[in-house]
Write a protein that holds these residues in place. Structure first.
Motif, PDB file in Angstrom:
ATOM      1  N   LEU A   1       9.105   8.035   7.385  1.00 53.65           N
ATOM      2  CA  LEU A   1       8.497   8.361   6.098  1.00 53.65           C
ATOM      3  C   LEU A   1       7.023   8.719   6.283  1.00 53.65           C
ATOM      4  O   LEU A   1       6.517   9.687   5.687  1.00 53.65           O
ATOM      5  CB  LEU A   1       8.631   7.179   5.134  1.00 53.65           C
ATOM      6  N   LEU A   2       6.315   7.961   7.112  1.00 48.62           N
ATOM      7  CA  LEU A   2       4.923   8.268   7.385  1.00 48.62           C
ATOM      8  C   LEU A   2       4.766   9.650   8.015  1.00 48.62           C
ATOM      9  O   LEU A   2       3.811  10.383   7.720  1.00 48.62           O
ATOM     10  CB  LEU A   2       4.317   7.193   8.300  1.00 48.62           C
ATOM     11  N   ALA A   3       5.723  10.011   8.888  1.00 50.12           N
ATOM     12  CA  ALA A   3       5.690  11.342   9.512  1.00 50.12           C
ATOM     13  C   ALA A   3       5.833  12.425   8.445  1.00 50.12           C
ATOM     14  O   ALA A   3       5.123  13.441   8.476  1.00 50.12           O
ATOM     15  CB  ALA A   3       6.794  11.461  10.551  1.00 50.12           C
ATOM     16  N   LEU A   4       6.743  12.210   7.481  1.00 45.98           N
ATOM     17  CA  LEU A   4       6.929  13.189   6.409  1.00 45.98           C
ATOM     18  C   LEU A   4       5.685  13.291   5.529  1.00 45.98           C
ATOM     19  O   LEU A   4       5.294  14.392   5.103  1.00 45.98           O
ATOM     20  CB  LEU A   4       8.134  12.812   5.553  1.00 45.98           C
ATOM     21  N   LEU A   5       5.047  12.163   5.253  1.00 44.76           N
ATOM     22  CA  LEU A   5       3.834  12.179   4.438  1.00 44.76           C
ATOM     23  C   LEU A   5       2.697  12.901   5.160  1.00 44.76           C
ATOM     24  O   LEU A   5       1.871  13.574   4.522  1.00 44.76           O
ATOM     25  CB  LEU A   5       3.423  10.753   4.079  1.00 44.76           C
ATOM     26  N   LEU A   6       2.660  12.771   6.475  1.00 46.04           N
ATOM     27  CA  LEU A   6       1.655  13.502   7.257  1.00 46.04           C
ATOM     28  C   LEU A   6       1.896  15.004   7.166  1.00 46.04           C
ATOM     29  O   LEU A   6       0.946  15.788   7.024  1.00 46.04           O
ATOM     30  CB  LEU A   6       1.706  13.049   8.725  1.00 46.04           C
ATOM     31  N   ILE A   7       3.174  15.400   7.237  1.00 40.54           N
ATOM     32  CA  ILE A   7       3.523  16.818   7.135  1.00 40.54           C
ATOM     33  C   ILE A   7       3.114  17.354   5.764  1.00 40.54           C
ATOM     34  O   ILE A   7       2.566  18.460   5.640  1.00 40.54           O
ATOM     35  CB  ILE A   7       5.038  17.011   7.364  1.00 40.54           C
TER      36      ILE A   7
ATOM     37  N   LYS B   1       0.829  -1.209   0.000  1.00 38.88           N
ATOM     38  CA  LYS B   1       0.000   0.000   0.000  1.00 38.88           C
ATOM     39  C   LYS B   1       0.861   1.254   0.000  1.00 38.88           C
ATOM     40  O   LYS B   1       0.545   2.240  -0.678  1.00 38.88           O
ATOM     41  CB  LYS B   1      -0.918  -0.002   1.219  1.00 38.88           C
ATOM     42  N   LEU B   2       1.960   1.203   0.737  1.00 41.87           N
ATOM     43  CA  LEU B   2       2.863   2.349   0.794  1.00 41.87           C
ATOM     44  C   LEU B   2       3.541   2.561  -0.555  1.00 41.87           C
ATOM     45  O   LEU B   2       3.612   3.694  -1.060  1.00 41.87           O
ATOM     46  CB  LEU B   2       3.919   2.131   1.886  1.00 41.87           C
ATOM     47  N   VAL B   3       4.034   1.473  -1.145  1.00 42.26           N
ATOM     48  CA  VAL B   3       4.694   1.563  -2.451  1.00 42.26           C
ATOM     49  C   VAL B   3       3.717   2.084  -3.502  1.00 42.26           C
ATOM     50  O   VAL B   3       4.069   2.947  -4.324  1.00 42.26           O
ATOM     51  CB  VAL B   3       5.249   0.189  -2.877  1.00 42.26           C
TER      52      VAL B   3
ATOM     53  N   LEU C   1      12.917   4.466  -2.809  1.00 37.82           N
ATOM     54  CA  LEU C   1      14.372   4.618  -2.675  1.00 37.82           C
ATOM     55  C   LEU C   1      14.835   6.043  -2.934  1.00 37.82           C
ATOM     56  O   LEU C   1      15.999   6.374  -2.678  1.00 37.82           O
ATOM     57  CB  LEU C   1      15.083   3.654  -3.622  1.00 37.82           C
ATOM     58  N   HIS C   2      13.964   6.912  -3.420  1.00 44.75           N
ATOM     59  CA  HIS C   2      14.315   8.309  -3.665  1.00 44.75           C
ATOM     60  C   HIS C   2      13.900   9.214  -2.505  1.00 44.75           C
ATOM     61  O   HIS C   2      14.041  10.430  -2.588  1.00 44.75           O
ATOM     62  CB  HIS C   2      13.668   8.804  -4.960  1.00 44.75           C
ATOM     63  N   ALA C   3      13.409   8.618  -1.435  1.00 40.93           N
ATOM     64  CA  ALA C   3      12.941   9.395  -0.287  1.00 40.93           C
ATOM     65  C   ALA C   3      14.100  10.115   0.401  1.00 40.93           C
ATOM     66  O   ALA C   3      15.265   9.725   0.248  1.00 40.93           O
ATOM     67  CB  ALA C   3      12.239   8.472   0.705  1.00 40.93           C
ATOM     68  N   PRO C   4      13.825  11.159   1.172  1.00 41.63           N
ATOM     69  CA  PRO C   4      14.885  11.922   1.856  1.00 41.63           C
ATOM     70  C   PRO C   4      15.775  11.023   2.716  1.00 41.63           C
ATOM     71  O   PRO C   4      15.307  10.035   3.307  1.00 41.63           O
ATOM     72  CB  PRO C   4      14.101  12.910   2.720  1.00 41.63           C
ATOM     73  N   LEU C   5      17.053  11.381   2.803  1.00 43.72           N
ATOM     74  CA  LEU C   5      17.999  10.607   3.625  1.00 43.72           C
ATOM     75  C   LEU C   5      17.561  10.535   5.077  1.00 43.72           C
ATOM     76  O   LEU C   5      17.883   9.582   5.788  1.00 43.72           O
ATOM     77  CB  LEU C   5      19.398  11.246   3.541  1.00 43.72           C
ATOM     78  N   TRP C   6      16.834  11.530   5.498  1.00 35.46           N
ATOM     79  CA  TRP C   6      16.423  11.610   6.906  1.00 35.46           C
ATOM     80  C   TRP C   6      15.695  10.356   7.379  1.00 35.46           C
ATOM     81  O   TRP C   6      15.784   9.992   8.551  1.00 35.46           O
ATOM     82  CB  TRP C   6      15.537  12.841   7.091  1.00 35.46           C
ATOM     83  N   ILE C   7      14.991   9.685   6.479  1.00 35.62           N
ATOM     84  CA  ILE C   7      14.218   8.513   6.910  1.00 35.62           C
ATOM     85  C   ILE C   7      15.131   7.361   7.334  1.00 35.62           C
ATOM     86  O   ILE C   7      14.698   6.457   8.054  1.00 35.62           O
ATOM     87  CB  ILE C   7      13.227   8.034   5.826  1.00 35.62           C
ATOM     88  N   HIS C   8      16.385   7.377   6.893  1.00 33.34           N
ATOM     89  CA  HIS C   8      17.320   6.291   7.221  1.00 33.34           C
ATOM     90  C   HIS C   8      18.146   6.585   8.480  1.00 33.34           C
ATOM     91  O   HIS C   8      18.991   5.775   8.863  1.00 33.34           O
ATOM     92  CB  HIS C   8      18.278   6.054   6.050  1.00 33.34           C
TER      93      HIS C   8
END
Length: 342
Positions: free
Chosen positions: A262-268, A226-228, A239-246
């Motif tokens: 990543l979910l936190a960023l999507l909420l923002i 669902k996320l993909v 794999l192109h998401a911000p480095l911050w998630i790692h």
């Protein structure tokens, strides 16, 4: 049982006792007899007509020896009783300590126990305004404990063991959990139950390794579809998401750190730049992915919100959050890897 009280109300090991002395059970104060033989080790036993229901004669040697040693160690902090019954709740902690007008129940846990039983015991003590400290035995210390097991006994970020063979406490704290790695922590051996442990060491993880590990999971289709699909519908690749998630090391999550962040960023992003949301609303959404009690869950969520603020994604104004900027996504994995600090 391998311990009993002498006429001076001092705890005595069976191995140090003689049959000329008189002893009573620490739990019910009934007289007990010292027994010894060629097969069984020296031990105390109730008389046949005993009605004792508070002190188990089937406890392991490790548990009983640990309780005796703990009682001896803890006498420096206040009045100590082994297996003292609390009639109001029909509970008997391994040790009940009175310190600074406060009662503290010490539970020395050497065998597996369910979360339900822990919650029931804790609730009983809380109803009587008794603090509780769970101390684990050697069986737990030698195991690679899961996050769920650790959280059962975690108190204010600390996990405490007592090892009777070396007569020392072991304190573990500053728990971290990087993706694709075991739980990390700081461990200190001590002769004291109450020990302050500080750490200035900043430990980093291999970000590139995490990215490649995540790539393998995607190839193996072991990432939430669902996320993909959601990212694909918005012309994005995981794999192109911000480095911050790692870069997450939050302990006690039910999902990987990268996914939580990543979910936190999507909420923002859903809130949108220039818009405001109450911190409680964001917190409630984040704690759905945290294990443990509600206090621990909120602590972890607030830590993540603080990290969002440090990245200038948001600005905190009292109980409200203003979305300040959107995270940068990369055009390719190669571009992203090029931004990893060496």
């Amino acid at each position: 049982m391998i311990i009993a009280l002498n006429k001076n109300q001092k705890y005595v090991r069976a191995t140090d006792a003689t049959k000329k002395q008189q002893f009573v059970c620490p739990g019910c104060n009934e007289k007990v007899i010292l027994k010894s033989g060629d097969i069984k080790q020296k031990h105390f036993a109730h008389y046949a007509q005993s009605t004792c229901a508070t002190f188990s004669e089937n406890e392991t040697t490790q548990h009983l020896a640990g309780k005796l040693q703990l009682a001896t160690h803890l006498q420096q902090y206040g009045d100590v009783k082994i297996e003292a019954v609390i009639p109001e709740i029909n509970q008997r902690p391994d040790i009940l300590m009175a310190r600074d007008n406060q009662r503290i129940a010490i539970e020395y846990q050497c065998s597996p126990i369910s979360q339900k039983k822990i919650d029931q015991r804790n609730a009983g003590y809380e109803s009587q305004h008794i603090n509780v400290i769970w101390i684990l035995g050697n069986n737990y210390h030698v195991k690679n404990m899961t996050q769920t097991t650790i959280l059962k006994f975690l108190i204010r970020g600390n996990l405490t063991f007592y090892l009777p063979d070396i007569e020392k406490f072991v304190h573990r704290t500053h728990f971290k959990k990087y993706d694709f790695e075991r739980v990390r922590y700081i461990e200190k051996y001590s002769h004291h139950l109450f020990e302050m442990i500080t750490s200035d060491n900043v430990v980093h993880s291999d970000i590139k390794k995490h990215i490649y590990k995540l790539q393998n999971l995607i190839i193996q289709k072991r990432v939430d579809e669902k996320l993909v699909r959601h990212l694909y519908q918005h012309n994005r690749r995981l794999l192109h998401a911000p480095l911050w998630i790692h870069q997450g090391s939050h302990f006690g999550l039910s999902i990987p750190n990268w996914q939580w962040r990543l979910l936190a960023l999507l909420l923002i992003e859903r809130i949108g730049v220039g818009n405001v949301i109450h911190q409680g609303i964001l917190t409630d959404k984040l704690i759905n992915y945290v294990l443990g009690d509600i206090i621990f869950k909120k602590q972890q969520a607030i830590k993540l919100i603080n990290e969002l603020a440090q990245q200038n994604y948001i600005v905190q104004k009292g109980q409200y959050i203003l979305v300040q900027r959107m995270p940068t996504w990369y055009e390719s994995m190669q571009q992203k890897l090029g931004k990893v600090r060496k």
